[in-house]
Design a protein around this motif. Structure first.
Motif, short mmCIF file in Angstrom:
data_model
loop_
_atom_site.label_atom_id
_atom_site.label_comp_id
_atom_site.label_asym_id
_atom_site.label_seq_id
_atom_site.Cartn_x
_atom_site.Cartn_y
_atom_site.Cartn_z
N GLN A 147 -7.97 -7.95 -9.28
CA GLN A 147 -8.92 -7.11 -8.53
C GLN A 147 -10.22 -7.89 -8.31
O GLN A 147 -10.81 -7.82 -7.25
CB GLN A 147 -9.18 -5.82 -9.31
CG GLN A 147 -9.98 -4.79 -8.52
CD GLN A 147 -10.10 -3.43 -9.24
OE1 GLN A 147 -9.55 -3.24 -10.33
NE2 GLN A 147 -10.81 -2.51 -8.64
N ASP A 206 -3.24 -6.14 -7.80
CA ASP A 206 -4.22 -5.13 -8.21
C ASP A 206 -5.23 -4.92 -7.09
O ASP A 206 -6.11 -5.75 -6.89
CB ASP A 206 -4.91 -5.56 -9.50
CG ASP A 206 -5.73 -4.43 -10.12
OD1 ASP A 206 -5.76 -3.32 -9.52
OD2 ASP A 206 -6.33 -4.65 -11.19
N SER A 223 -5.95 -1.32 -13.92
CA SER A 223 -6.28 -2.74 -14.09
C SER A 223 -6.05 -3.18 -15.54
O SER A 223 -5.69 -4.34 -15.79
CB SER A 223 -7.74 -3.01 -13.72
OG SER A 223 -7.92 -2.82 -12.33
#
Ligand SMILES: Nc1ncnc2c1ncn2[C@@H]1O[C@H](COP(=O)(O)OP(=O)(O)OP(=O)(O)O)[C@@H](O)[C@H]1O
Ligand SMILES: [Mg+2]
Lengths: 433, 260
Positions: free
Chosen positions: B88, B171, B44
């Motif tokens: 994410q 992500d 990330s």
């Protein structure tokens, strides 16, 4: 006493003025008594705000205003607000007095009274006298007392029993002469089971220092509904001190919608007294502060009646060096069983020099109640800005989206489309300076 | 023109800790690259550094998109140059409706005065939402506010479909998705595959790669790629985990940025 030196007017002049404008004896007495009180009383105590350091003594003196015959003669500073109100009900006050009054004939037929307060005193003296200064009392403090002594122009709106007024009744208050005193008094009486929406705008068109000392009194009798919407957009040189009070009887309802869009120092206090059982109150305040404005906004709900709900929401955006103190006071008296008092104050600060302070206060003397408060003061969240920018939106547009988003949940609840749009463009103007 | 995305020797720190330790990758339009790796190995961080998150400081290396220096650009410029990151953990923004947000994003790519018409915008948005089996009411909901994990992921893909980027970084787009949602989201991605668009897919699970077939699979540990291969590499990881990779490369601790 040395009243002459500390007060903006003396008793002799006030009494002469009152007589000259043909006011009845009771009103002259009321003004003189208030002036005496003003000499004795202190300035209002505002949370964390030194109002004594503000420019609050520029009262000016009473000046006649020339009436206008048609709306197209209205001063350019309010032309946009006047718009196409030819058909509706509208009062325009310029400086010390009303210059235009129109009541839609269909309302007049139903017995609705809508005039400036001076005229109302002449034509409906007993009705006015029963209510005047009983919600905002001159005994409260020096500012209220001075208002009661010096008020001018203003509005009297009376809705008879069971009359439902669908289209909003409007007023515009303009101060554009620094020497003329400007202290309109709004008195609204909604008789049993009546309903009305009243919208007013406060505007300045001058660059000299001045003061607006305003008072609003709303009486919602049993089962009556009053929606009071007000937008203040005075310039930087006008100090605005406004007290608004509503007294709500059994099953009556008052709804406040307040847009605080001034550029000058502002203290406002908006309070509902839920006197009767089943009385309710809802207050929404939207504010934007900029420059070096000092701001103090208070909303209050005082519950006496049983089963009384109140809700108060203030959302304020502070930019540059603006300072704001935001107070919410929910007071539930003994015996007000099943009262429900809710309040939320939120401040969004756009610059490290802006200040915001939210003070939620619950004062509860009864056990069988529900009450809640939420308050927050914060900066624009950098994660949110990053997220928006990661989709290609520029930083300034991203900030705008977040700021409007902060105000949107309240603005979108305003039931008047015209007002919603007006507030949106005023917010834009205040943010874009 | 086929997009070319080149990352060379990228190092990045957060709060003084170095997380990316010399990351290299070359991608072309039409390619799908998968990045896999244990928790806390910098995946990330890579995505955020590429997008320009203000908390991450790039200390070394270069990133270019079609020859343009990405690291020189502000976040919004990167997006307008064609970079897209499906995050994410997408932000929630109260008071801003999904449609106002998307319209601002689309208009940000257009000249002033040639903004997309409301009708055209709504038509586009409705058709993409239909593809993603999203309830039209999500248009009027506040951006991600109160969305479930899966709804947020779908909303990320909706944005990708409307913005038509050149390089898409996903992500963990599969985390929190049920089987049906995974299929729908993968279909959305596959529909966008084309010769002039490259994908960088960060995931923990082979399952996603059954739907979105990668051309290359890279394993990330200690803030850099430690092993690359084809789709078979992902299958091996699914079956055997990461231990063998660590043994093969003599890595004891795969995470980065830990205090020692
Ligand atoms: N904001 C932060 N502050 C401090 N440490 C951080 C921050 N963001 C990331 N890190 C650290 O950097 C390291 C790498 O984190 P990163 O989120 O990039 O891992 P990841 O590979 O995406 O993991 P996962 O598979 O769990 O999503 C971790 O040790 C993490 O704790
Ligand atoms: Mg991660």
């Amino acid at each position: 006493m040395t009243t002459q030196t500390i007060l903006p007017v003396d008793a002799g002049r006030l009494s002469e003025l009152s007589l000259r404008s043909g006011e009845p004896e009771w009103l002259k007495e009321s003004r003189l008594k208030a002036l005496e009180l003003a000499a004795e009383l202190e300035l209002p105590k505002l949370e964390k705000t030194r109002i004594d350091r503000w420019n609050i003594n520029q009262y000016g003196s009473y000046k006649e205003s020339a009436a206008i015959a048609a709306l197209n003669e209205a001063p350019s500073s309010i032309a946009a607000l006047v718009g196409s109100s030819e058909e509706g009900s509208l009062i325009i006050q310029r400086n010390s007095g009303a210059v235009y009054t129109r009541l839609a004939p269909e309302l007049a037929e139903q017995g609705v009274i809508f005039t400036d307060l001076h005229t109302a005193v002449k034509n409906h003296g007993e009705l006015v006298r029963r209510y005047l200064h009983t919600a905002v009392k001159p005994e409260e403090h020096k500012v209220a007392a001075l208002h009661a002594a010096l008020w001018n122009g203003g509005v009297f709106l009376y809705i008879p029993k069971n009359v439902v007024v669908d289209t909003p009744v409007q007023a515009i208050f303009l101060t554009d002469d620094a020497e003329a005193s400007f202290a309109p008094h709004i008195l609204i009486v909604a008789d049993s089971n009546s309903s009305v929406t009243y919208v007013d705008n406060y505007v300045s068109g001058k660059s000299e220092a001045g003061l607006h000392n305003g008072a609003v009194e709303v009486f919602a009798c049993a089962g009556a509904k009053v929606r009071y919407a007000t937008v203040h957009q005075f310039g930087a040189d006008t100090t605005d001190v406004t007290y608004r009070r509503a007294i709500v009887e059994n099953d009556g309802a008052v709804e406040w919608i307040v847009g605080e869009m001034n550029d000058g120092d502002t203290a406002s206090d908006t309070k509902s007294v839920l006197k009767g059982n089943g009385a309710s109150s809802d207050a929404k305040v939207i504010a934007v502060g900029s420059g070096s404005q000092k701001l103090n906004y208070t909303t209050q709900a005082q519950h006496f009646g049983k089963n009384t709900p109140s809700n108060m929401i203030t959302r304020a955006v502070m930019r540059e060096n603006a300072t704001s103190i935001i107070n919410g006071i929910t007071k539930i008296e003994k015996g007000a069983t099943r009262a429900d008092g809710q309040q939320t104050e939120k401040v969004l600060m756009l610059s490290p020099k802006a200040r915001g302070d939210a003070n939620p206060i619950l004062l509860i003397d009864e056990d069988d109640v529900t009450a809640g408060h939420a308050a927050s003061v914060g900066q624009v969240n950098p994660e949110q800005i990053y997220y928006l920018m990661s989709r290609g939106i520029s930083r300034s547009d991203a900030e705008k989206l977040v700021i409007y988003g902060f105000l949107a949940p309240v603005v979108s609840q305003i039931p008047l489309e015209g007002l919603r749009n007006q507030l949106k463009s005023l917010v834009e103007r205040k943010l874009g300076q | 023109m086929a997009a070319e995305f080149v990352i060379e020797g990228l190092k990045a720190t957060i709060e003084g800790k170095e997380i990316l330790k010399g990351f290299n990758l070359q991608m072309k339009g039409g390619e799908v690259h998968a990045i896999m790796g244990p928790n806390g190995t910098g995946k990330s961080t890579l995505a955020s550094s590429l997008m320009g998150h203000p908390k991450y400081e790039v200390t070394e290396g270069t990133v270019t998109l079609e020859g343009q220096d990405v690291l020189e650009m502000s976040v919004d410029e990167r997006a307008r140059a064609g970079l897209f990151l499906a995050m994410q953990y997408p932000s929630e923004i109260a008071g801003v409706t999904n449609s106002d947000f998307l319209r601002s994003a689309l208009n940000a790519r257009r000249e002033e005065g040639s903004e997309i018409s409301l009708i055209k915008f709504i038509r586009q948005m409705e058709s993409k939402m239909k593809d993603l089996e999203m309830n039209p009411e999500f248009m009027h909901r506040y951006l991600n506010e109160g969305f479930s994990g899966g709804e947020k992921k779908r909303n990320e893909i909706l944005q990708m479909m409307l913005l038509e980027p050149k390089i898409v970084i996903l992500d963990e787009i599969d985390s929190g998705l049920d089987i049906d949602a995974l299929r729908v989201v993968a279909q959305g991605v596959n529909a966008m595959r084309s010769e002039d668009r490259g994908f960088l897919v960060i995931t923990h699970y082979q399952r996603l790669l059954n739907y979105i077939k990668p051309d290359f699979v890279h394993i990330m540990m200690q803030g850099r790629i430690v092993k690359s291969g084809g789709p078979e590499l992902a299958e091996r990881l699914e079956a055997d985990g990461y231990e063998w990779v660590k043994e093969e490369l003599g890595i004891e601790d795969e995470v980065v940025g830990q205090e020692v």
